[in-house]
Design a protein around this motif. Structure first.
Motif, mmCIF file in Angstrom:
data_model
loop_
_atom_site.group_PDB
_atom_site.id
_atom_site.type_symbol
_atom_site.label_atom_id
_atom_site.label_comp_id
_atom_site.label_asym_id
_atom_site.label_seq_id
_atom_site.Cartn_x
_atom_site.Cartn_y
_atom_site.Cartn_z
ATOM 1 N N ARG A 4 41.677 29.547 56.952
ATOM 2 C CA ARG A 4 42.640 30.586 57.331
ATOM 3 C C ARG A 4 42.466 31.864 56.526
ATOM 4 O O ARG A 4 42.743 32.961 57.008
ATOM 5 C CB ARG A 4 44.058 30.046 57.187
ATOM 6 N N LEU A 5 41.968 31.725 55.301
ATOM 7 C CA LEU A 5 41.785 32.911 54.471
ATOM 8 C C LEU A 5 40.563 33.720 54.884
ATOM 9 O O LEU A 5 40.582 34.943 54.920
ATOM 10 C CB LEU A 5 41.668 32.495 52.997
ATOM 11 N N PHE A 6 39.468 32.996 55.211
ATOM 12 C CA PHE A 6 38.209 33.722 55.392
ATOM 13 C C PHE A 6 37.719 33.859 56.825
ATOM 14 O O PHE A 6 37.092 34.840 57.158
ATOM 15 C CB PHE A 6 37.095 33.056 54.588
ATOM 16 N N GLN A 7 37.974 32.831 57.668
ATOM 17 C CA GLN A 7 37.246 32.818 58.935
ATOM 18 C C GLN A 7 37.430 34.105 59.745
ATOM 19 O O GLN A 7 36.488 34.634 60.312
ATOM 20 C CB GLN A 7 37.637 31.625 59.796
ATOM 21 N N LYS A 8 38.661 34.588 59.759
ATOM 22 C CA LYS A 8 38.874 35.818 60.522
ATOM 23 C C LYS A 8 38.926 37.023 59.587
ATOM 24 O O LYS A 8 39.655 37.973 59.819
ATOM 25 C CB LYS A 8 40.140 35.694 61.364
ATOM 26 N N HIS A 9 38.203 36.943 58.511
ATOM 27 C CA HIS A 9 37.967 38.062 57.607
ATOM 28 C C HIS A 9 39.190 38.461 56.765
ATOM 29 O O HIS A 9 40.330 38.234 57.149
ATOM 30 C CB HIS A 9 37.426 39.277 58.347
ATOM 31 N N LEU A 10 38.853 39.083 55.624
ATOM 32 C CA LEU A 10 39.863 39.377 54.613
ATOM 33 C C LEU A 10 39.692 40.806 54.119
ATOM 34 O O LEU A 10 38.571 41.266 53.914
ATOM 35 C CB LEU A 10 39.654 38.388 53.446
ATOM 36 N N ALA A 11 40.807 41.505 53.933
ATOM 37 C CA ALA A 11 40.741 42.832 53.302
ATOM 38 C C ALA A 11 41.603 42.801 52.043
ATOM 39 O O ALA A 11 42.734 42.302 52.083
ATOM 40 C CB ALA A 11 41.249 43.901 54.259
ATOM 41 N N ILE A 12 41.055 43.282 50.938
ATOM 42 C CA ILE A 12 41.835 43.419 49.706
ATOM 43 C C ILE A 12 41.996 44.917 49.464
ATOM 44 O O ILE A 12 41.015 45.626 49.254
ATOM 45 C CB ILE A 12 41.125 42.759 48.507
ATOM 46 N N LEU A 13 43.227 45.376 49.540
ATOM 47 C CA LEU A 13 43.475 46.811 49.480
ATOM 48 C C LEU A 13 44.422 47.139 48.330
ATOM 49 O O LEU A 13 45.427 46.455 48.143
ATOM 50 C CB LEU A 13 44.109 47.295 50.789
ATOM 51 N N ALA A 14 44.105 48.176 47.585
ATOM 52 C CA ALA A 14 44.999 48.610 46.511
ATOM 53 C C ALA A 14 44.415 49.832 45.841
ATOM 54 O O ALA A 14 43.245 50.158 46.048
ATOM 55 C CB ALA A 14 45.162 47.523 45.465
ATOM 56 N N MET A 15 45.240 50.486 45.030
ATOM 57 C CA MET A 15 44.735 51.644 44.310
ATOM 58 C C MET A 15 43.806 51.178 43.183
ATOM 59 O O MET A 15 43.763 49.988 42.845
ATOM 60 C CB MET A 15 45.888 52.459 43.744
ATOM 61 N N SER A 16 43.107 52.139 42.605
ATOM 62 C CA SER A 16 42.166 51.795 41.546
ATOM 63 C C SER A 16 42.899 51.161 40.363
ATOM 64 O O SER A 16 43.965 51.615 39.970
ATOM 65 C CB SER A 16 41.469 53.084 41.116
ATOM 66 N N GLY A 17 42.323 50.107 39.846
ATOM 67 C CA GLY A 17 42.885 49.457 38.660
ATOM 68 C C GLY A 17 44.017 48.489 38.944
ATOM 69 O O GLY A 17 44.625 47.944 38.034
ATOM 70 N N ALA A 18 44.306 48.232 40.221
ATOM 71 C CA ALA A 18 45.434 47.353 40.554
ATOM 72 C C ALA A 18 45.059 45.873 40.491
ATOM 73 O O ALA A 18 45.928 45.013 40.555
ATOM 74 C CB ALA A 18 45.964 47.693 41.948
ATOM 75 N N GLY A 19 43.752 45.588 40.378
ATOM 76 C CA GLY A 19 43.342 44.184 40.242
ATOM 77 C C GLY A 19 42.609 43.619 41.442
ATOM 78 O O GLY A 19 42.585 42.406 41.639
ATOM 79 N N LYS A 20 41.961 44.474 42.232
ATOM 80 C CA LYS A 20 41.235 43.986 43.420
ATOM 81 C C LYS A 20 40.047 43.114 43.019
ATOM 82 O O LYS A 20 39.871 42.021 43.537
ATOM 83 C CB LYS A 20 40.717 45.173 44.265
ATOM 84 N N SER A 21 39.238 43.638 42.091
ATOM 85 C CA SER A 21 38.042 42.881 41.703
ATOM 86 C C SER A 21 38.442 41.622 40.949
ATOM 87 O O SER A 21 37.775 40.596 41.041
ATOM 88 C CB SER A 21 37.133 43.732 40.827
ATOM 89 N N HIS A 22 39.549 41.704 40.212
ATOM 90 C CA HIS A 22 40.063 40.526 39.523
ATOM 91 C C HIS A 22 40.404 39.439 40.550
ATOM 92 O O HIS A 22 39.989 38.291 40.414
ATOM 93 C CB HIS A 22 41.306 40.929 38.714
#
Ligand code: ATP
Ligand code: MG
Length: 511
Positions: free
Chosen positions: A154-172
Motif C-alpha cells: 500500500r505504501l509503494f505500489q501506487k507510488h509515494l511522494a514525500i513533500l516538505a520544506m528544506s530541512g523538515a526531514g524528508k531524507s531522514h
C-alpha cells in the motif's frame, strides 16, 4: 483503559457526527487524539478536533477588571476548582469486532450525554488506520503509543511522494524507509531499491555495519553506459534537435551496427556511429543536426564501447540497495541524462522481469520531472511520468522527494497515491499540496505549518484515514552534510591554522 471524561449535552451535540465531553481532572487529552465512547450500537470512535477551557468567574469582563484592580481574583475565590475543559469530538465511525479485527460501520445513533469517554483501544486504532504487523515501521501515531507500521504494497505500489520544506526531514524519513526495506526478511517479500542521491546523503549506508554489505554505491563520475544499450529513441529524447527524419536514419544505421556486432563480433562506440552518419546517404540538414547531437553525446563522456557501470541487471537485487551518488557532478544536464537512462532501463528490465520488483527513489524530483519544462531541457521528465503512470502494473514503484511541490510535474504528483507531508510554511506550496493531496482538509492544511521536524501527515493509499505521525530515529549511519555554520567556520579556521603551522615548520627545517 483510562477514563478521559464524560459526554455532555450542548445545543448542537451529541449527534451522529459529533459530541463534546468534559474532561476529568488532569485528563491527558490532546487535540488530534483518538477517543472512544459507547452507544446502544456499540463503540463510537472519533478524534478530538478542538479543546476549549471555561471558568464562570471570568465570564464577565467588568467584574474581572473590578476584582483584579484590588487583588488577583484567585485571592478572593477558589477559581481553579471552577475551571473546566471541554473537548469537541468528530465521530469517525462505529467499530465492530469480528474475529481478531475491528471493522468500521456507520453511526446511526449518537452516544448519550453522561457516557464515559476513554482513550481509543490500540488494536482498534491499528485496524482503523490499516497498520499491519509486517509493515514498514516508520515511527508512531501522534498522541498514541501505536507503532506506525505501513503495509509495503500500500505504501509503494501506487507510488509515494514525500513533500516538505528544506530541512523538515524528508531524507531522514526516506532513510528510515530504506532501513526497513533492507532489514525485511525474505519470507515477507523483499524488493530492490535504487536511489538517485543528489547530495550524497545515502552513502553512509555503505559504511554502516548493519547495512553495508547490502548496499552498493556508484558515484556519478564512474557511471558508464555501454553503446549497445543506447536506442535511437533514447538518443532522440536527449537531443530534441533530431527530427523524425533524423531519427529514422539513426534507427537504420544503428540497426545495421547491431547486426554487425552480432555477426562479426565487433564492438562499436559513439565515434563509430559518428563515422557512419558522416558517410551515410541522407539530406545534408538531417546529417548536420544528427552530427551536432552525436558530437555533443561524445563530449559528455557517458557512453563507452562495452563498459557498463552500474550493471543494473546484476546490481539490482532483492533486499539490496543501489545508490547512484551524483553529488560529485556539476553538470545538471548530464545528471538528467543519467536519470533518464537508469529509469528507462529499470522500466524495460522490470517489464521483462529481468530484475526483481524495485523501488526507485528520486531525491530533488522537481529537477528531474519539473512541471514547466520543454522536453529538450528535461530528458528525464517523460520517463519519470511514464513510470508514475504505468510502473505499478509490473512492480516498479516510484518515490519522489521534493521541497518544491509546486515545481514538480502534476502528472507525477497525481499518480503518487500516497503523500507524506512534513513541515511546509510557504503558502504557495501549501495551496498546491491542498489541491493535489486527496483527503487533506483545511484543518490538516493549517496543521502542516505547525509541524515540527520529524512530524508529518500521511494521506492516501497507505492509510485508511489521514494521520499524523512522528518519524522514528534513524538506525543507520548518517553522512553529515550541512553542519551548523559556526561549526563549519571553526573547522575551516582550525584547518587553515594547521596548514600555516606546517608550512612554518617546513620552512624552519629547510633553513
Ligand atoms: N524524525 C527525526 N528525528 C530526528 N532528527 C531528524 C528527524 N527528521 C529530520 N531530522 C534531522 O533534521 C535535519 C534535516 O533533515 P533532512 O536532511 O532529512 O531534511 P530534508 O527535508 O531532506 O532537507 P533538504 O530539503 O535540505 O534535503 C537532519 O539533521 C536530520 O537528522
Ligand atoms: Mg534532503
Amino acid at each position: 483503559m483510562q477514563s478521559l471524561g464524560t459526554v455532555i449535552s450542548t445545543e448542537l451535540s451529541p449527534t451522529t457526527m459529533e459530541f463534546a465531553f468534559v474532561l476529568d481532572t488532569n485528563s491527558p487529552v490532546r487535540k488530534g487524539q483518538f477517543v472512544q465512547t459507547t452507544s446502544e450500537e456499540g463503540i463510537v470512535f472519533g478524534f478530538v478536533a478542538e479543546i476549549a477551557r471555561a471558568n464562570r468567574y471570568f465570564e464577565r469582563a467588568e467584574s474581572v477588571a473590578e476584582y483584579e484592580r484590588e487583588a488577583p481574583i484567585s485571592s478572593h475565590f477558589p477559581i481553579k476548582s471552577w475551571e473546566y475543559t471541554i473537548a469537541d469530538v468528530k465521530i469517525l465511525g462505529r467499530m465492530e469486532k469480528k474475529g481478531e479485527h475491528y471493522h468500521q460501520q456507520r453511526v446511526s445513533l449518537p452516544p448519550s450525554p453522561g457516557t464515559k469517554v476513554i482513550e481509543a483501544d490500540e488494536a482498534m486504532l491499528k485496524d482503523f488506520v490499516g497498520f499491519t504487523e509486517t509493515g514498514l515501521h516508520i515511527g508512531k501515531l501522534q498522541h498514541h503509543e501505536v507503532p506506525a507500521k505501513i503495509d509495503l504494497t500500500r505504501l509503494f505500489q501506487k507510488h509515494l511522494a514525500i513533500l516538505a520544506m528544506s530541512g523538515a526531514g524528508k531524507s531522514h524519513l526516506a532513510s528510515v524507509m530504506l532501513e526497513e526495506l533492507l532489514e525485511r526478511p525474505k519470507e515477507q517479500g523483499r524488493i530492490a531499491v535504487v536511489v538517485i542521491d543528489i547530495h550524497g546523503e545515502y552513502v553512509g549506508f555503505k559504511f554502516d555495519p548493519n547495512y553495508g554489505r547490502k548496499v552498493r554505491i556508484v558515484s556519478g563520475k564512474e557511471i558508464c553506459i555501454p553503446f549497445r544499450q543506447l536506442t535511437p529513441g533514447l538518443i532522440s529524447s536527449w537531443f530534441t534537435e533530431i527530427s523524425s527524419v533524423g531519427q529514422n536514419e539513426l534507427s537504420k544505421i544503428m540497426r545495421e551496427m547491431a547486426q554487425q556486432e552480432k555477426n562479426e563480433r565487433q564492438v562499436f562506440g559513439v565515434p563509430d556511429l559518428i563515422k557512419k552518419v558522416e558517410t551515410g546517404d541522407m539530406p545534408k540538414s538531417t546529417k548536420d543536426s544528427l552530427l551536432r547531437a552525436l558530437y555533443e553525446l561524445k563530449a559528455l563522456n557517458l557512453v563507452s564501447q562495452s563498459k557498463e557501470i552500474p550493471n543494473l541487471r546484476q546490481n539490482v537485487q532483492p533486499g539490496e540497495m543501489l545508490v547512484l551518488d551524483l553529488s560529485d557532478m556539476d553538470d545538471m544536464r548530464k545528471k538528467k541524462l543519467i536519470v533518464s537512462y537508469v529509469a528507462s532501463r529499470l522500466f524495460n528490465l522490470r517489464r521483462k522481469e529481468q530484475i526483481p520488483p524495485t523501488f526507485l527513489l528520486v531525491e530533488e524530483a522537481h529537477n528531474f520531472a519539473p512541471e514547466k519544462a520543454k522536453a529538450a531541457h528535461n530528458p528525464s521528465k517523460s520517463i519519470i511520468e511514464k513510470i508514475a503512470r504505468e510502473g505499478r502494473k509490473f512492480g516498479l514503484a516510484l518515490g519522489v522527494v521534493s521541497q518544491r511541490p509546486v515545481q514538480l510535474s502534476t502528472t507525477t504528483l497525481s499518480q503518487c497515491n500516497t503523500h507524506i507531508i512534513l513541515r511546509v510554511t510557504n503558502p504557495n506550496d501549501l495551496k498546491h499540496i491542498g489541491e493535489s493531496s486527496e483527503g487533506i482538509d483545511q484543518r490538516m492544511l493549517r496543521a502542516i505549518t505547525t509541524l515540527k521536524v520529524g512530524e508529518g501527515i500521511i494521506v492516501g493509499e497507505a492509510v485508511r484515514y489521514p494521520i499524523f505521525i512522528e518519524i522514528r530515529d534513524r538506525k543507520s549511519r548518517k553522512m553529515e552534510k550541512g553542519k551548523p555554520l559556526h561549526e563549519q567556520a571553526l573547522s575551516y579556521e582550525s584547518n587553515a591554522k594547521k596548514a600555516d603551522e606546517e608550512a612554518d615548520e617546513e620552512l624552519e627545517a629547510f633553513l
